[in-house]
Design a protein around this motif. Structure first.
Motif, PDB file in Angstrom:
ATOM      1  N   MET A 202       0.855  -1.193   0.000  1.00 54.84           N
ATOM      2  CA  MET A 202       0.000   0.000   0.000  1.00 54.84           C
ATOM      3  C   MET A 202       0.893   1.246   0.000  1.00 54.84           C
ATOM      4  O   MET A 202       2.033   1.215   0.433  1.00 54.84           O
ATOM      5  CB  MET A 202      -0.880   0.003   1.253  1.00 54.84           C
ATOM      6  CG  MET A 202      -1.769  -1.226   1.382  1.00 54.84           C
ATOM      7  SD  MET A 202      -3.103  -1.177   0.176  1.00 54.84           S
ATOM      8  CE  MET A 202      -4.321  -0.276   1.163  1.00 54.84           C
ATOM      9  N   VAL A 203       0.319   2.343  -0.518  1.00 48.04           N
ATOM     10  CA  VAL A 203       1.050   3.622  -0.574  1.00 48.04           C
ATOM     11  C   VAL A 203       0.337   4.625   0.332  1.00 48.04           C
ATOM     12  O   VAL A 203      -0.907   4.623   0.410  1.00 48.04           O
ATOM     13  CB  VAL A 203       1.085   4.118  -2.032  1.00 48.04           C
ATOM     14  CG1 VAL A 203       1.688   5.505  -2.129  1.00 48.04           C
ATOM     15  CG2 VAL A 203       1.867   3.123  -2.909  1.00 48.04           C
ATOM     16  N   MET A 204       1.089   5.476   0.980  1.00 51.20           N
ATOM     17  CA  MET A 204       0.467   6.463   1.883  1.00 51.20           C
ATOM     18  C   MET A 204      -0.118   7.604   1.060  1.00 51.20           C
ATOM     19  O   MET A 204       0.538   8.133   0.155  1.00 51.20           O
ATOM     20  CB  MET A 204       1.481   6.976   2.903  1.00 51.20           C
ATOM     21  CG  MET A 204       2.035   5.876   3.799  1.00 51.20           C
ATOM     22  SD  MET A 204       3.008   6.507   5.178  1.00 51.20           S
ATOM     23  CE  MET A 204       1.740   6.555   6.459  1.00 51.20           C
ATOM     24  N   ARG A 205      -1.337   8.000   1.415  1.00 50.28           N
ATOM     25  CA  ARG A 205      -2.096   8.981   0.632  1.00 50.28           C
ATOM     26  C   ARG A 205      -1.491  10.383   0.705  1.00 50.28           C
ATOM     27  O   ARG A 205      -1.100  10.839   1.768  1.00 50.28           O
ATOM     28  CB  ARG A 205      -3.534   9.032   1.168  1.00 50.28           C
ATOM     29  CG  ARG A 205      -4.318   7.740   0.977  1.00 50.28           C
ATOM     30  CD  ARG A 205      -5.662   7.859   1.677  1.00 50.28           C
ATOM     31  NE  ARG A 205      -6.394   9.019   1.189  1.00 50.28           N
ATOM     32  CZ  ARG A 205      -7.533   8.944   0.468  1.00 50.28           C
ATOM     33  NH1 ARG A 205      -8.048   7.743   0.200  1.00 50.28           N
ATOM     34  NH2 ARG A 205      -8.140  10.013   0.044  1.00 50.28           N
ATOM     35  N   PRO A 206      -1.483  11.090  -0.414  1.00 47.16           N
ATOM     36  CA  PRO A 206      -0.934  12.454  -0.418  1.00 47.16           C
ATOM     37  C   PRO A 206      -1.840  13.459   0.292  1.00 47.16           C
ATOM     38  O   PRO A 206      -1.352  14.405   0.923  1.00 47.16           O
ATOM     39  CB  PRO A 206      -0.812  12.799  -1.906  1.00 47.16           C
ATOM     40  CG  PRO A 206      -1.848  11.960  -2.569  1.00 47.16           C
ATOM     41  CD  PRO A 206      -1.923  10.690  -1.769  1.00 47.16           C
TER      42      PRO A 206
ATOM     43  N   ARG B 142       5.483   4.641   5.935  1.00 43.45           N
ATOM     44  CA  ARG B 142       5.370   3.203   6.193  1.00 43.45           C
ATOM     45  C   ARG B 142       4.939   2.559   4.888  1.00 43.45           C
ATOM     46  O   ARG B 142       4.877   3.227   3.859  1.00 43.45           O
ATOM     47  CB  ARG B 142       4.336   2.929   7.288  1.00 43.45           C
ATOM     48  CG  ARG B 142       4.827   3.271   8.681  1.00 43.45           C
ATOM     49  CD  ARG B 142       5.221   2.029   9.449  1.00 43.45           C
ATOM     50  NE  ARG B 142       6.315   2.262  10.365  1.00 43.45           N
ATOM     51  CZ  ARG B 142       6.904   1.257  11.027  1.00 43.45           C
ATOM     52  NH1 ARG B 142       6.515   0.030  10.846  1.00 43.45           N
ATOM     53  NH2 ARG B 142       7.917   1.520  11.846  1.00 43.45           N
ATOM     54  N   TYR B 143       4.640   1.266   4.959  1.00 45.30           N
ATOM     55  CA  TYR B 143       4.151   0.561   3.788  1.00 45.30           C
ATOM     56  C   TYR B 143       5.171   0.672   2.647  1.00 45.30           C
ATOM     57  O   TYR B 143       6.380   0.655   2.895  1.00 45.30           O
ATOM     58  CB  TYR B 143       2.773   1.091   3.343  1.00 45.30           C
ATOM     59  CG  TYR B 143       1.789   1.230   4.489  1.00 45.30           C
ATOM     60  CD1 TYR B 143       1.315   2.478   4.860  1.00 45.30           C
ATOM     61  CD2 TYR B 143       1.383   0.110   5.208  1.00 45.30           C
ATOM     62  CE1 TYR B 143       0.429   2.604   5.920  1.00 45.30           C
ATOM     63  CE2 TYR B 143       0.496   0.227   6.259  1.00 45.30           C
ATOM     64  CZ  TYR B 143       0.019   1.485   6.623  1.00 45.30           C
ATOM     65  OH  TYR B 143      -0.845   1.619   7.668  1.00 45.30           O
ATOM     66  N   GLU B 144       4.701   0.898   1.422  1.00 41.06           N
ATOM     67  CA  GLU B 144       5.603   0.992   0.260  1.00 41.06           C
ATOM     68  C   GLU B 144       6.076   2.423   0.060  1.00 41.06           C
ATOM     69  O   GLU B 144       6.725   2.733  -0.926  1.00 41.06           O
ATOM     70  CB  GLU B 144       4.856   0.512  -0.994  1.00 41.06           C
ATOM     71  CG  GLU B 144       4.401  -0.934  -0.920  1.00 41.06           C
ATOM     72  CD  GLU B 144       5.505  -1.856  -0.424  1.00 41.06           C
ATOM     73  OE1 GLU B 144       5.263  -2.593   0.559  1.00 41.06           O
ATOM     74  OE2 GLU B 144       6.608  -1.818  -0.994  1.00 41.06           O
ATOM     75  N   GLY B 145       5.708   3.304   0.977  1.00 40.75           N
ATOM     76  CA  GLY B 145       6.203   4.679   0.863  1.00 40.75           C
ATOM     77  C   GLY B 145       5.074   5.693   0.780  1.00 40.75           C
ATOM     78  O   GLY B 145       3.893   5.355   0.896  1.00 40.75           O
ATOM     79  N   ILE B 146       5.461   6.929   0.599  1.00 39.98           N
ATOM     80  CA  ILE B 146       4.534   8.065   0.536  1.00 39.98           C
ATOM     81  C   ILE B 146       4.357   8.453  -0.932  1.00 39.98           C
ATOM     82  O   ILE B 146       5.347   8.474  -1.689  1.00 39.98           O
ATOM     83  CB  ILE B 146       5.085   9.268   1.346  1.00 39.98           C
ATOM     84  CG1 ILE B 146       5.266   8.882   2.828  1.00 39.98           C
ATOM     85  CG2 ILE B 146       4.180  10.482   1.212  1.00 39.98           C
ATOM     86  CD1 ILE B 146       5.963   9.941   3.677  1.00 39.98           C
ATOM     87  N   ASP B 147       3.127   8.768  -1.335  1.00 34.92           N
ATOM     88  CA  ASP B 147       2.843   9.216  -2.706  1.00 34.92           C
ATOM     89  C   ASP B 147       3.880  10.275  -3.119  1.00 34.92           C
ATOM     90  O   ASP B 147       4.106  11.251  -2.403  1.00 34.92           O
ATOM     91  CB  ASP B 147       1.428   9.807  -2.741  1.00 34.92           C
ATOM     92  CG  ASP B 147       0.990  10.173  -4.150  1.00 34.92           C
ATOM     93  OD1 ASP B 147       0.015   9.585  -4.643  1.00 34.92           O
ATOM     94  OD2 ASP B 147       1.649  11.058  -4.755  1.00 34.92           O
ATOM     95  N   ALA B 148       4.481  10.080  -4.292  1.00 37.14           N
ATOM     96  CA  ALA B 148       5.612  10.928  -4.730  1.00 37.14           C
ATOM     97  C   ALA B 148       5.215  12.398  -4.875  1.00 37.14           C
ATOM     98  O   ALA B 148       6.071  13.294  -4.855  1.00 37.14           O
ATOM     99  CB  ALA B 148       6.164  10.397  -6.045  1.00 37.14           C
TER     100      ALA B 148
END
Ligand SMILES: Nc1cc(-c2cccs2)n[nH]1
Length: 242
Positions: free
Chosen positions: A59-63, A111-117
């Motif tokens: 999962m990716v962290m929401r921007p 966390r997870y796969e990272g933060i939205d770029a």
């Protein structure tokens, strides 16, 4: 200096209440605030992540949630956004020295796969300094441990935080650019091992020379890259008489 750390595991940062950093906070030398990212969510489940566009595991962290948090925390002025990540530029003592000059640091613990770029992209475009930093070539489960490392390395450089600022010069990676010489204390003999005589001589010039030689020796053996950097900066050759 103000430091804000945002995490979904704020209790991970409890170590910053202890010891040197804890004392600096109590003394008012450092304004450090830890925040729970979920405080900026708007849904019942306090959701901070979602599936990655383009597919893939995790999962990716929401921007949008990060944007709410960072906007709130940087409302009072320009802040340096620090995003710990294994894909970042390497955090070194020089990085710590640069960060220690900032008015405010905001650490975004992914966390997870990272933060939205788009989060880093948005704040760079908005004029903030944004540093995506790695503390080493290994992968952690989240940015909290990396933030603990970087906050400690920065906080100890702030005025008044450590007792004897002179010690910052000769410690490893300090201003001298070398690894630290070996240190000894009482008892003078331990496990049939003695302290080097020069350190008991009271001859301060010889002690200084011995310590420099041991620092150069250790650095040459363990970190020849640091010697190369010193050579490039003009280390006096005879200074290596060990
Ligand atoms: N150097 C380094 C940073 C990290 C992570 C930061 C955030 C999630 S994993 N791993 N290794």
């Amino acid at each position: 200096m103000r430091i804000d750390i945002v995490s979904i595991f704020p209790e991970y940062l409890a170590a910053l209440d202890l010891s040197l950093v804890g004392k600096a906070r109590v003394a008012g030398l450092l304004d450090l605030r830890v925040h729970d990212l979920r405080d900026w969510t708007a849904d019942r489940h306090r959701t901070v992540d979602d599936t990655p566009f383009g597919g893939g595991a995790g999962m990716v962290m929401r921007p949008d949630v990060w944007g709410q948090a960072i906007d709130d925390l940087t409302a009072t002025g320009p802040a340096h956004l620090v995003v710990p990540t294994p894909s970042g530029t390497t955090f070194t003592q020089r990085t710590a020295e640069a960060l220690a000059t900032e008015d405010q640091l905001v650490f975004a613990c992914g966390r997870y796969e990272g933060i939205d770029a788009r989060v880093a992209e948005h704040y760079r475009a908005a004029g903030h300094r944004v540093s995506e930093l790695s503390i080493g070539d290994y992968v952690l489960n989240g940015g909290e441990v990396a933030s603990l490392v970087m906050v400690e390395a920065v906080a100890r450089l702030l005025p008044g935080v450590i007792g004897n600022p002179e010690s910052l010069v000769e410690e490893s990676h300090g201003a001298a650019g070398l690894l630290e010489y070996p240190v000894y204390t009482k008892p003078p003999v331990w496990a049939d091992l003695e302290v080097p005589d020069v350190l008991l001589s009271g001859h301060h010039a010889k002690i200084r020379r011995w310590r420099r030689d041991r620092a150069l020796e250790k650095t040459s053996a363990r970190r020849p890259d640091l010697i190369a950097a010193l050579d490039a900066s003009g280390l006096d050759k005879h200074d290596r008489a060990f």
